[in-house]
Design an enzyme around this catalytic site. Structure first.
Site, PDB file in Angstrom:
ATOM      1  N   LEU A   1      53.940   9.642   0.214  1.00 22.01           N
ATOM      2  CA  LEU A   1      55.138  10.057  -0.501  1.00 22.01           C
ATOM      3  C   LEU A   1      54.792  10.303  -1.967  1.00 22.01           C
ATOM      4  O   LEU A   1      54.123   9.486  -2.600  1.00 22.01           O
ATOM      5  CB  LEU A   1      56.233   9.006  -0.391  1.00 22.01           C
ATOM      6  CG  LEU A   1      56.678   8.637   1.033  1.00 22.01           C
ATOM      7  CD1 LEU A   1      57.847   7.660   0.988  1.00 22.01           C
ATOM      8  CD2 LEU A   1      57.049   9.873   1.835  1.00 22.01           C
TER       9      LEU A   1
ATOM     10  N   GLY B   1      51.911   0.591   2.320  1.00 18.54           N
ATOM     11  CA  GLY B   1      52.613   1.094   1.142  1.00 18.54           C
ATOM     12  C   GLY B   1      53.512   2.261   1.509  1.00 18.54           C
ATOM     13  O   GLY B   1      54.353   2.168   2.409  1.00 18.54           O
ATOM     14  N   ASP B   2      53.323   3.383   0.823  1.00 17.42           N
ATOM     15  CA  ASP B   2      54.109   4.585   1.125  1.00 17.42           C
ATOM     16  C   ASP B   2      53.258   5.606   1.880  1.00 17.42           C
ATOM     17  O   ASP B   2      53.500   6.806   1.788  1.00 17.42           O
ATOM     18  CB  ASP B   2      54.674   5.192  -0.162  1.00 17.42           C
ATOM     19  CG  ASP B   2      53.583   5.617  -1.138  1.00 17.42           C
ATOM     20  OD1 ASP B   2      52.457   5.087  -1.040  1.00 17.42           O
ATOM     21  OD2 ASP B   2      53.848   6.482  -1.997  1.00 17.42           O
ATOM     22  N   GLU B   3      52.292   5.119   2.636  1.00 20.48           N
ATOM     23  CA  GLU B   3      51.389   5.986   3.403  1.00 20.48           C
ATOM     24  C   GLU B   3      51.688   5.872   4.893  1.00 20.48           C
ATOM     25  O   GLU B   3      51.860   4.779   5.429  1.00 20.48           O
ATOM     26  CB  GLU B   3      49.933   5.593   3.149  1.00 20.48           C
ATOM     27  CG  GLU B   3      49.508   5.736   1.694  1.00 20.48           C
ATOM     28  CD  GLU B   3      48.151   5.135   1.412  1.00 20.48           C
ATOM     29  OE1 GLU B   3      47.515   5.552   0.438  1.00 20.48           O
ATOM     30  OE2 GLU B   3      47.720   4.237   2.183  1.00 20.48           O
TER      31      GLU B   3
END
Length: 203
Positions: A58, A99-101
């Site tokens: 993201l 995380g945002d992965e």
């Protein structure tokens, strides 16, 4: 007396699920993704099929956590997971890498179909998210690796990650397919970082 073994089985099943799935989104975690990728690679070699490994990150997600709060960030991650699942095909694997992965594993006919799927995933993630008074438009950068079954899971995910970083360097909100040049540039970046660490350690 007969209820205890059943409760124990349920507890064991729940523990096994927690070990292989992300607690926030319910998606497979990176360990389960790696297992499924290894199985898919073996199958692809036998069937001469094509796999696409996608690495999604993201863009500027930190602004959500810092600008609103971490609860909003968690809701964005959960909504992103729901959208990826709704857009991917039933046979695809969607995982939260950390995380945002996120990562996606899909069997495709070739690079063109992989790009079409990646573009659909990007569009789904980019649709507005309404959180109270906040109207968020989340963008995503995607790196794609195409393989006929060759390579090991760790290297393939690393290559997809390198392609994703190229997408970010190109202005974010993009899709980049991994190629030889990207691999060379990623290796050069690692070499430079290692040399800098060595230089700092030796003053």
């Amino acid at each position: 007396l007969c209820e205890l073994p059943e409760r124990e089985r349920d507890a064991q099943a729940q523990m096994a699920h927690h070990a292989t799935h992300d607690g926030l989104t319910g998606l497979p975690n990176r360990a389960l993704f790696a297992d499924r990728l290894a199985e898919a690679l073996a199958g692809a070699q036998q069937r001469s099929s094509v796999l696409a490994i996608m690495f999604l990150d993201l863009d500027q997600f930190k602004l959500v956590n810092d600008g609103i709060d971490h609860a909003a960030g968690d809701e964005v991650l959960a909504e992103t997971a729901r959208r990826l699942l709704a857009t991917a095909r039933a046979e695809d694997t969607v995982a939260r890498f950390g995380g945002d992965e996120f990562t996606v594993l899909a069997e495709v006919t070739g690079e063109d179909e992989a790009i079409i799927l990646a573009d659909r995933l990007r569009d789904a993630v980019s649709a507005p998210i309404f959180l109270g008074e906040h109207d968020l438009s989340i963008r995503v950068s995607i790196g794609v690796v195409i393989t006929h079954g060759s390579g090991d899971p760790l290297s393939l995910v690393r290559d997809a990650d390198a392609a994703m970083y190229r997408a970010k360097e190109g202005g974010r909100d993009g899709i980049v397919v991994f190629g030889k040049q990207i691999g060379q540039q990623a290796q050069h970046r690692l070499d430079v970082e290692r040399e800098l660490r060595h230089a700092l350690a030796n003053e």
